[in-house]
Design an enzyme around this catalytic site. Structure first.
Site, PDB file in Angstrom:
ATOM      1  CG  HIS A   1     -49.920   0.321   5.186  1.00 18.79           C
ATOM      2  ND1 HIS A   1     -49.811   1.163   4.099  1.00 18.79           N
ATOM      3  CD2 HIS A   1     -50.611   1.005   6.148  1.00 18.79           C
ATOM      4  CE1 HIS A   1     -50.442   2.306   4.389  1.00 18.79           C
ATOM      5  NE2 HIS A   1     -50.925   2.222   5.623  1.00 18.79           N
TER       6      HIS A   1
ATOM      7  N   GLY B   1      -8.104   2.189   0.864  1.00 19.79           N
ATOM      8  CA  GLY B   1      -8.459   2.649  -0.466  1.00 19.79           C
ATOM      9  C   GLY B   1      -9.364   3.879  -0.447  1.00 19.79           C
ATOM     10  CB  THR B   2     -11.197   5.517  -3.225  1.00 20.62           C
ATOM     11  OG1 THR B   2     -10.046   5.734  -4.036  1.00 20.62           O
ATOM     12  CG2 THR B   2     -12.143   6.700  -3.390  1.00 20.62           C
ATOM     13  CB  CYS B   3     -14.449   2.637  -0.158  1.00 23.16           C
ATOM     14  SG  CYS B   3     -16.051   2.413   0.653  1.00 23.16           S
TER      15      CYS B   3
ATOM     16  CD  GLU C   1      -2.476   1.723   0.219  1.00 24.64           C
ATOM     17  OE1 GLU C   1      -2.299   2.885  -0.215  1.00 24.64           O
ATOM     18  OE2 GLU C   1      -3.266   0.909  -0.305  1.00 24.64           O
TER      19      GLU C   1
END
Length: 462
Positions: free
Chosen positions: A446, A39-41, A33
């Site tokens: 509902h 990472g981006t996330c 890395e």
């Protein structure tokens, strides 16, 4: 040169779980890395932006709750506190991911920038400037993508523009945020900072926002943003920027063939993202790339070089976290569990987290028409959805494309509160081959948003 069974370059949403799974399967694995784990996330994508979107929604609700009988006076937006909360959530996710890596047997984590020396050899430039060399029979690339900076705008290198990463570092709300690009990233940040108190202008070169979406979807999102005071210019091209001595920026924009000047305090570049492959020296490994630098793969995510795979945004195609994660599951199950999986015909659901959300699955009406399909369109305004009326937000609509003969659902776009969750109900129906006429008479609880799928498909009755 250190020998491994597998090397993974990049610790994004494919790289991290793949590294742990391979190591747990008994393979000596190395994860490389260049920045921080996640990472981006985790670091400058989903996690921080959706955290800030949640704060922006509270600001919006605070400003209109009087309509529902709750009076709030004197609320204010504290961007420093929003940033502090956001960073706390990011760090928790990042640190948790890194600890899980470090606690996994057979798995080593190295911080540095990787480049190929051959199709099985990697050199890593470490943070201290030293280099190390590694070798493995199998190599997996998960280096992601980065913001595209347009080179045809005069003066862009003279201003301190923002990207989707650097905008997260702001401590003060911009006075006037000018956004170049009218797609997901630009629209999410645009609405967010408008709700925080910024004046916001969005510049989009196409005739509509979200150029890949149906016209009615783009028009509804435009109306929602306009209703909150976001200024949107389509058929617009940014020609030049000029930095003012006192700190402001003047943008010259061509709109429908006429030049106009826009004064702003900040500029966000959000025209898209490109695969990060330049530093990898892929040519030394013989790995083929496309016109945009994307790594070319087959349906099982393997490159033209046996034993080298690409996962996530770096391979081009749909740039979503969930696609990267699915890439990992396909590669792992094929290699370790000896399955025969591929990426052909997999569903690609996605959401834009404006408020209300846009949830999308399958083909659009525009695509159905282009393919010459025999289809019908069902639509239902959210103003006819009981749950939306009760909760006080009737913006948006439901839309589904169905095959006239088979009655199968081909695609859907849901703009509304919990639009992504409603879309997911339709995705599951599509995966299970459930036809729209069965959903028409399905018993839903509902009052829920998904219950109104009954009414959506009732509009198709003869």
């Amino acid at each position: 040169m250190k020998q491994y069974d597998a090397i993974i370059i990049g610790s994004g949403q494919a790289g991290v779980p793949l590294s742990k799974k391979l190591a747990n399967a008994g393979m000596k694995t190395l994860l490389i890395e260049k920045g921080v784990v996640g990472g981006t996330c985790i670091n400058d994508g989903c996690t921080p932006t959706k955290t800030m979107v949640a704060s922006a929604r509270l600001a919006y609700l605070a400003g209109r709750c009087n309509d529902m009988g709750v009076e709030i006076k004197g609320y204010k937006v504290d961007l420093k506190q929003i940033k502090k909360r956001t960073q706390g959530i990011v760090l928790k996710s990042r640190n948790g991911a890194q600890k899980a890596i470090e606690d996994t047997a057979n798995l080593d984590l190295v911080f540095g920038e990787a480049r190929f020396e051959s199709n099985h050899e990697i050199t890593v430039k470490l943070k201290d400037g030293k280099t190390e060399q590694f070798m493995a029979a199998q190599i997996f690339i998960n280096t992601g993508a980065a913001t595209i900076i347009p080179k045809d705008i005069e003066g862009i290198d003279q201003i301190d523009y923002l990207t989707s990463h650097s905008i997260l570092e702001l401590d003060k709300v911009p006075e006037h945020l000018l956004i170049i690009g009218g797609n997901y990233i630009g629209l999410e940040f645009g609405q967010m900072f408008r709700r925080f108190g910024s004046k916001v202008t969005i510049i989009e070169k196409s005739a509509q926002l979200l150029s890949r979406e149906d016209d009615d979807v783009a028009a509804e999102i435009t109306n929602i943003l306009n209703g909150e005071g976001v200024n949107i210019l389509t058929n617009a091209k940014t020609l030049r920027f000029k930095q003012k001595e006192k700190g402001g920026i003047t943008a010259t924009v061509m709109v429908n063939g006429e030049e106009q000047k826009i004064k702003c305090s900040h500029v966000l570049i959000a025209i898209g993202r490109a695969p990060q492959t330049q530093a990898l020296a892929l040519e030394k490994a013989g790995v083929k790339t496309g016109q945009k630098g994307e790594i070319l793969v087959n349906s099982k995510l393997e490159t033209n070089i046996k034993g080298i795979y690409a996962l996530g945004d770096v391979k081009g195609g749909p740039a979503f976290t969930h696609i990267a994660y699915n890439d990992y599951t396909i590669v792992y199950r094929n290699l370790i569990e000896k399955q025969n999986l591929n990426i052909r015909n997999r569903p690609v659901p996605y959401c834009m987290f404006t408020d209300p959300e846009l949830g999308r699955i399958g083909i659009s009406e525009k695509e159905a028409k282009a393919q010459g399909l025999n289809y019908k369109v069902a639509t239902l305004e959210m103003s006819h959805v009981a749950r939306a009326i009760e909760t006080g937000d009737t913006r948006g609509f439901m839309k589904a494309i169905v095959d006239t003969k088979t009655k199968k659902i081909l695609g859907a776009a849901i703009i509304g509160t919990e639009g992504g969750e409603i879309m997911t109900v339709l995705q599951m129906a599509m995966l299970g081959g459930i036809t729209y006429d069965r959903i028409r008479y399905c018993v839903f609880a509902h009052p829920t948003y998904s219950e109104s799928l009954n009414n959506l498909f009732m509009t198709l009755e003869d």
